[in-house]
Design a protein around this motif. Structure first.
Motif, short mmCIF file in Angstrom:
data_model
loop_
_atom_site.label_atom_id
_atom_site.label_comp_id
_atom_site.label_asym_id
_atom_site.label_seq_id
_atom_site.Cartn_x
_atom_site.Cartn_y
_atom_site.Cartn_z
N GLY A 1 6.21 -4.44 -6.32
CA GLY A 1 6.07 -4.37 -7.78
C GLY A 1 5.23 -3.17 -8.21
N LEU A 2 4.11 -2.96 -7.52
CA LEU A 2 3.22 -1.83 -7.87
C LEU A 2 3.91 -0.49 -7.63
CD1 LEU A 2 0.04 -3.45 -6.33
CD2 LEU A 2 0.15 -2.58 -8.69
N LEU A 3 4.64 -0.39 -6.49
CA LEU A 3 5.31 0.88 -6.17
C LEU A 3 6.43 1.17 -7.18
CD1 LEU A 3 5.48 0.57 -2.26
CD2 LEU A 3 4.05 2.17 -3.56
N ARG A 4 7.03 0.10 -7.73
CA ARG A 4 8.10 0.28 -8.72
C ARG A 4 7.55 0.57 -10.12
NH1 ARG A 4 10.91 -4.19 -6.55
NH2 ARG A 4 9.84 -5.49 -8.08
N ASN A 5 6.32 0.12 -10.37
CA ASN A 5 5.79 0.24 -11.73
C ASN A 5 4.60 1.20 -11.82
OD1 ASN A 5 7.55 -1.75 -13.12
ND2 ASN A 5 6.71 -3.10 -11.56
N GLN A 6 3.37 0.65 -11.72
CA GLN A 6 2.18 1.49 -11.96
C GLN A 6 2.14 2.74 -11.08
OE1 GLN A 6 2.16 -1.88 -11.49
NE2 GLN A 6 0.27 -2.81 -12.29
N LEU A 7 2.62 2.63 -9.82
CA LEU A 7 2.45 3.74 -8.88
C LEU A 7 3.69 4.65 -8.80
CD1 LEU A 7 0.83 1.64 -5.97
CD2 LEU A 7 -0.36 3.20 -7.52
N ALA A 8 4.73 4.32 -9.61
CA ALA A 8 6.04 4.97 -9.42
C ALA A 8 6.05 6.46 -9.74
CB ALA A 8 7.09 4.25 -10.26
#
Ligand code: ZN
Length: 367
Positions: free
Chosen positions: A89-96
């Motif tokens: 989820g983080l890699l797809r959103n905040q960290l993308a």
């Protein structure tokens, strides 16, 4: 008259809950905790995440630093389906929007390094860690066994565990492999006394010993921030134990000495980013509390050894409420750390009796 203090309890992950302290630390980020998959910005470009753990100590704090051209992840969580889902989820959103520049890991324990292999696969980011912590992680995964080896069984016997308890302990085995993803085969070394640049600022590598052999803490004087890992926890003290591989070690001396080194290097007003509980200020106070806690435990250890006793018997005094074999293993390790520290200082003597069990006795000062 003050009420008697409750004896410290050991959590399943092995941190001892400290008795209430007289001194105070402050939590400038308030009571808010990051929701699963969300982060809280605790300093400019520094984000706090909370991941679940399958232990009595049920969470770990992870941090993300915005490097401008990418992200630095500090610690990774234990290997689990929940951790995978959260990182996805983080890699797809905040960290993308930017690449992951590095996976920085404070030490080899599975809640810190567990997802490093998975993250390295997903992001191609290099692992940054001290050399001894990398070696410990690699070795522990390689050596994993379903039961303790014979030398460890002999070690527990010398400490005076009953046959039944020894049996329970030796059946515990080692779950390191199931709590970690494969440890990357290559790393960039964090080295004591050197500086690295994260988020456009310089950070000094400070080493905390005793809980793990070469645990990295990172201190940025210009931001007045320290990533404390498990060394500078606000509410519980990290386990400092003696393990079968190094039965004569004085890990407590390592721990207490490195705490003083950190105290001397760090501004008293620095914001501490710990691996459990909440970010806080009051690092000098906290180090003084941790030191006082161990002093008190050392005194109790000396009192428990007025007559010759086994380490197992001293463990019952220091940790009267251990609930299972796992907690016993940790309680015993921490007890031997206190016994070995007193032996190193000449306050307690040890003899190997005819029954094959060590007996510890306090040295009476000569008048
Ligand atoms: Zn740890």
């Amino acid at each position: 008259m003050s009420a008697p203090e409750k004896p410290p309890a050991m959590t399943a992950e092995g941190e001892t809950l400290m008795p209430p302290s007289n001194t105070t630390i402050a939590y400038p980020c308030g009571d808010d905790l990051p929701a699963p998959g969300q982060w809280i910005e605790v300093a400019s470009g520094v984000f706090w995440l909370r991941f679940p753990l399958p232990f009595a100590l049920d969470h770990i704090n992870l941090y993300v630093i915005d490097d401008g051209d990418g992200w630095t992840l500090v610690d990774t969580g234990v290997s689990s389906a929940e951790s995978v889902a959260l990182w996805q989820g983080l890699l797809r959103n905040q960290l993308a929007s930017k690449p992951i520049n590095r996976l920085l890991v404070t030490h080899w324990h599975p809640d810190h390094i567990g997802m490093a292999g998975w993250l390295a696969d997903q992001t191609a980011a290099p692992l940054w860690i001290t050399r001894t912590e990398w070696l410990m992680a690699r070795m522990t995964r390689a050596e994993e066994t379903s039961a303790f080896a014979a030398p460890a069984i002999a070690y527990f016997q010398r400490l005076g565990l009953s046959d039944q308890k020894r049996h329970d302990l030796t059946r515990l085995g080692d779950h390191y492999g199931s709590l970690t993803t494969p440890i990357p085969t290559e790393f960039i070394r964090l080295k004591a006394g050197t500086d690295i640049t994260l988020g456009g600022s310089r950070w000094q590598v400070l080493i905390g010993r005793g809980h793990a052999p070469e645990h990295a803490c990172l201190y940025s004087p210009e931001r007045n921030l320290i990533i404390g890992g498990d060394i500078l926890l606000p509410r519980i003290s990290p386990i400092v134990g003696i393990w079968p591989a190094e039965p004569e070690e004085d890990a407590l001396s390592d721990f207490l000495t490195s705490l003083q080194d950190i105290r001397a290097a760090v501004d008293p007003a620095a914001l501490v980013l710990p691996s459990h509980n909440r970010p806080y200020t009051g690092v000098h106070t906290r180090i003084d509390d941790l030191t006082a806690h161990h002093d008190e435990r050392l005194q109790t250890t000396r009192q428990a050894c007025r007559q010759p006793v086994s380490a197992a018997a001293v463990t019952k005094v220091l940790f009267p409420r251990l609930e299972d074999a796992f907690q016993l293993r940790l309680g015993l390790a921490e007890t031997v750390a206190h016994l070995n520290h007193q032996r190193a200082r000449g306050h307690i003597n040890r003899s190997l009796d005819a029954d094959g069990i060590y007996r510890y006795q306090t040295v009476t000062p000569k008048v």
